[in-house]
Motif scaffolding. Structure first.
Motif, PDB file in Angstrom:
ATOM      1  N   MET A  72       0.826  -1.179   0.000  1.00  0.00           N
ATOM      2  CA  MET A  72       0.000   0.000   0.000  1.00  0.00           C
ATOM      3  C   MET A  72       0.875   1.249   0.000  1.00  0.00           C
ATOM      4  SD  MET A  72      -3.007   1.200   2.596  1.00  0.00           S
ATOM      5  CE  MET A  72      -2.074   1.641   4.022  1.00  0.00           C
ATOM      6  N   ARG A  73       1.981   1.168   0.683  1.00  0.00           N
ATOM      7  CA  ARG A  73       2.837   2.339   0.825  1.00  0.00           C
ATOM      8  C   ARG A  73       3.323   2.857  -0.522  1.00  0.00           C
ATOM      9  NH1 ARG A  73       6.961   3.251   5.485  1.00  0.00           N
ATOM     10  NH2 ARG A  73       7.747   5.269   4.867  1.00  0.00           N
ATOM     11  N   THR A  74       3.707   1.973  -1.412  1.00  0.00           N
ATOM     12  CA  THR A  74       4.234   2.395  -2.711  1.00  0.00           C
ATOM     13  C   THR A  74       3.159   3.067  -3.551  1.00  0.00           C
ATOM     14  OG1 THR A  74       5.809   0.561  -2.661  1.00  0.00           O
ATOM     15  CG2 THR A  74       5.391   1.583  -4.788  1.00  0.00           C
ATOM     16  N   LEU A  75       1.985   2.475  -3.630  1.00  0.00           N
ATOM     17  CA  LEU A  75       0.912   3.065  -4.430  1.00  0.00           C
ATOM     18  C   LEU A  75       0.464   4.408  -3.873  1.00  0.00           C
ATOM     19  CD1 LEU A  75      -1.279  -0.077  -5.174  1.00  0.00           C
ATOM     20  CD2 LEU A  75       0.137   1.190  -6.768  1.00  0.00           C
ATOM     21  N   CYS A  76       0.279   4.481  -2.572  1.00  0.00           N
ATOM     22  CA  CYS A  76      -0.169   5.738  -1.966  1.00  0.00           C
ATOM     23  C   CYS A  76       0.895   6.819  -2.093  1.00  0.00           C
ATOM     24  CB  CYS A  76      -0.524   5.510  -0.501  1.00  0.00           C
ATOM     25  SG  CYS A  76      -2.022   4.530  -0.277  1.00  0.00           S
ATOM     26  N   SER A  77       2.144   6.450  -1.900  1.00  0.00           N
ATOM     27  CA  SER A  77       3.220   7.435  -2.030  1.00  0.00           C
ATOM     28  C   SER A  77       3.319   7.962  -3.450  1.00  0.00           C
ATOM     29  CB  SER A  77       4.553   6.820  -1.610  1.00  0.00           C
ATOM     30  OG  SER A  77       4.537   6.528  -0.234  1.00  0.00           O
ATOM     31  N   TRP A 119      -6.474   7.939  -5.156  1.00  0.00           N
ATOM     32  CA  TRP A 119      -6.211   7.669  -3.742  1.00  0.00           C
ATOM     33  C   TRP A 119      -6.997   6.450  -3.282  1.00  0.00           C
ATOM     34  CZ3 TRP A 119      -2.632   8.588  -0.450  1.00  0.00           C
ATOM     35  CH2 TRP A 119      -2.861   8.394   0.921  1.00  0.00           C
ATOM     36  N   TRP A 120      -8.275   6.386  -3.653  1.00  0.00           N
ATOM     37  CA  TRP A 120      -9.082   5.228  -3.270  1.00  0.00           C
ATOM     38  C   TRP A 120      -8.469   3.946  -3.854  1.00  0.00           C
ATOM     39  CZ3 TRP A 120     -11.571   1.415  -5.952  1.00  0.00           C
ATOM     40  CH2 TRP A 120     -12.349   0.554  -5.176  1.00  0.00           C
ATOM     41  N   CYS A 121      -8.105   3.992  -5.131  1.00  0.00           N
ATOM     42  CA  CYS A 121      -7.499   2.813  -5.768  1.00  0.00           C
ATOM     43  C   CYS A 121      -6.193   2.430  -5.080  1.00  0.00           C
ATOM     44  CB  CYS A 121      -7.247   3.082  -7.251  1.00  0.00           C
ATOM     45  SG  CYS A 121      -8.742   3.174  -8.247  1.00  0.00           S
ATOM     46  N   SER A 122      -5.378   3.421  -4.743  1.00  0.00           N
ATOM     47  CA  SER A 122      -4.108   3.144  -4.079  1.00  0.00           C
ATOM     48  C   SER A 122      -4.318   2.472  -2.733  1.00  0.00           C
ATOM     49  CB  SER A 122      -3.322   4.442  -3.880  1.00  0.00           C
ATOM     50  OG  SER A 122      -3.007   5.042  -5.102  1.00  0.00           O
ATOM     51  N   VAL A 123      -5.259   2.964  -1.959  1.00  0.00           N
ATOM     52  CA  VAL A 123      -5.526   2.381  -0.643  1.00  0.00           C
ATOM     53  C   VAL A 123      -6.151   0.999  -0.793  1.00  0.00           C
ATOM     54  CG1 VAL A 123      -6.899   2.634   1.470  1.00  0.00           C
ATOM     55  CG2 VAL A 123      -5.718   4.612   0.510  1.00  0.00           C
ATOM     56  N   HIS A 124      -7.175   0.901  -1.640  1.00  0.00           N
ATOM     57  CA  HIS A 124      -7.906  -0.361  -1.790  1.00  0.00           C
ATOM     58  C   HIS A 124      -7.008  -1.470  -2.347  1.00  0.00           C
ATOM     59  CE1 HIS A 124     -11.346  -2.970  -2.489  1.00  0.00           C
ATOM     60  NE2 HIS A 124     -10.915  -3.146  -3.723  1.00  0.00           N
ATOM     61  N   VAL A 132      -2.753  -6.009  -2.177  1.00  0.00           N
ATOM     62  CA  VAL A 132      -1.394  -6.465  -2.493  1.00  0.00           C
ATOM     63  C   VAL A 132      -0.659  -6.834  -1.207  1.00  0.00           C
ATOM     64  CG1 VAL A 132       0.853  -5.696  -3.349  1.00  0.00           C
ATOM     65  CG2 VAL A 132      -1.201  -5.244  -4.682  1.00  0.00           C
ATOM     66  N   ASP A 133      -0.811  -6.018  -0.163  1.00  0.00           N
ATOM     67  CA  ASP A 133      -0.172  -6.325   1.116  1.00  0.00           C
ATOM     68  C   ASP A 133      -0.672  -7.651   1.687  1.00  0.00           C
ATOM     69  OD1 ASP A 133       1.261  -3.988   0.939  1.00  0.00           O
ATOM     70  OD2 ASP A 133       0.027  -2.888   2.398  1.00  0.00           O
ATOM     71  N   GLU A 134      -1.976  -7.915   1.569  1.00  0.00           N
ATOM     72  CA  GLU A 134      -2.529  -9.183   2.051  1.00  0.00           C
ATOM     73  C   GLU A 134      -1.969 -10.365   1.269  1.00  0.00           C
ATOM     74  OE1 GLU A 134      -6.763  -8.880   1.779  1.00  0.00           O
ATOM     75  OE2 GLU A 134      -6.860  -7.242   3.244  1.00  0.00           O
ATOM     76  N   ILE A 135      -1.872 -10.208  -0.042  1.00  0.00           N
ATOM     77  CA  ILE A 135      -1.336 -11.287  -0.882  1.00  0.00           C
ATOM     78  C   ILE A 135       0.126 -11.539  -0.544  1.00  0.00           C
ATOM     79  CG2 ILE A 135      -0.719 -11.887  -3.263  1.00  0.00           C
ATOM     80  CD1 ILE A 135      -3.356 -10.421  -4.082  1.00  0.00           C
ATOM     81  N   LYS A 136       0.894 -10.475  -0.350  1.00  0.00           N
ATOM     82  CA  LYS A 136       2.303 -10.627   0.019  1.00  0.00           C
ATOM     83  C   LYS A 136       2.449 -11.326   1.361  1.00  0.00           C
ATOM     84  CE  LYS A 136       4.472  -6.691  -2.286  1.00  0.00           C
ATOM     85  NZ  LYS A 136       5.145  -5.391  -2.049  1.00  0.00           N
ATOM     86  N   ALA A 137       1.594 -10.971   2.321  1.00  0.00           N
ATOM     87  CA  ALA A 137       1.669 -11.591   3.645  1.00  0.00           C
ATOM     88  C   ALA A 137       1.328 -13.078   3.572  1.00  0.00           C
ATOM     89  CB  ALA A 137       0.725 -10.874   4.608  1.00  0.00           C
ATOM     90  N   ARG A 138       0.294 -13.415   2.791  1.00  0.00           N
ATOM     91  CA  ARG A 138      -0.068 -14.839   2.629  1.00  0.00           C
ATOM     92  C   ARG A 138       1.061 -15.597   1.947  1.00  0.00           C
ATOM     93  NH1 ARG A 138      -6.072 -14.248   0.505  1.00  0.00           N
ATOM     94  NH2 ARG A 138      -4.834 -13.103  -0.975  1.00  0.00           N
TER      95      ARG A 138
END
Length: 122
Positions: free
Chosen positions: A1-6, A89-94, A99-105
């Motif tokens: 999320m950090r990369t997209l939002c940034s 912004w909505w797309c970046s957060v959503h 992506v973060d969830e997929i990476k964690a799994r």
């Protein structure tokens, strides 16, 4: 999320700066007022890049999006650009959260697989 939002916030940094240049042509606004407001918004957009994963970071990002849309009262094209960046912004957060969830799994399943097949497994 950090990369997209940034990435979205850095894009906003430049748009705010260019909007400030346009707003300077408005005779009802003083140059110092324009640059104080734009400067604060630009600094906020850069600081939010580092705060995005902290509590309240996403909400501050939404406040910046609202401010960007409201700046359309002074620079009319900002109604459109603010709305575009609000959608980004909505797309970046959503999608960033997905992506973060997929990476964690993936990391959890990859770590579990490596842990059971390690050199001490015998």
């Amino acid at each position: 999320m950090r990369t997209l939002c940034s990435s979205t916030l850095i894009g906003e940094f430049f748009v705010i700066g260019f909007a400030g240049l346009v707003a300077m042509k408005d005779d009802s606004l003083t140059t110092s007022t324009v640059w104080w407001v734009c400067g604060v918004a630009m600094v906020l957009s850069v600081l939010l890049c580092g705060m995005i994963t902290r509590p309240g970071g996403v909400q501050l990002g939404w406040a910046l999006q609202i401010g960007l849309i409201l700046s359309g009262f002074f620079v009319p094209v900002m109604f459109f650009l603010g709305a575009v960046f609000a959608v980004l912004w909505w797309c970046s957060v959503h999608y960033g959260r997905k992506v973060d969830e997929i990476k964690a799994r993936w990391a959890a399943s990859n770590g579990a697989a490596q842990g059971s097949a390690g050199p001490d497994a015998a």
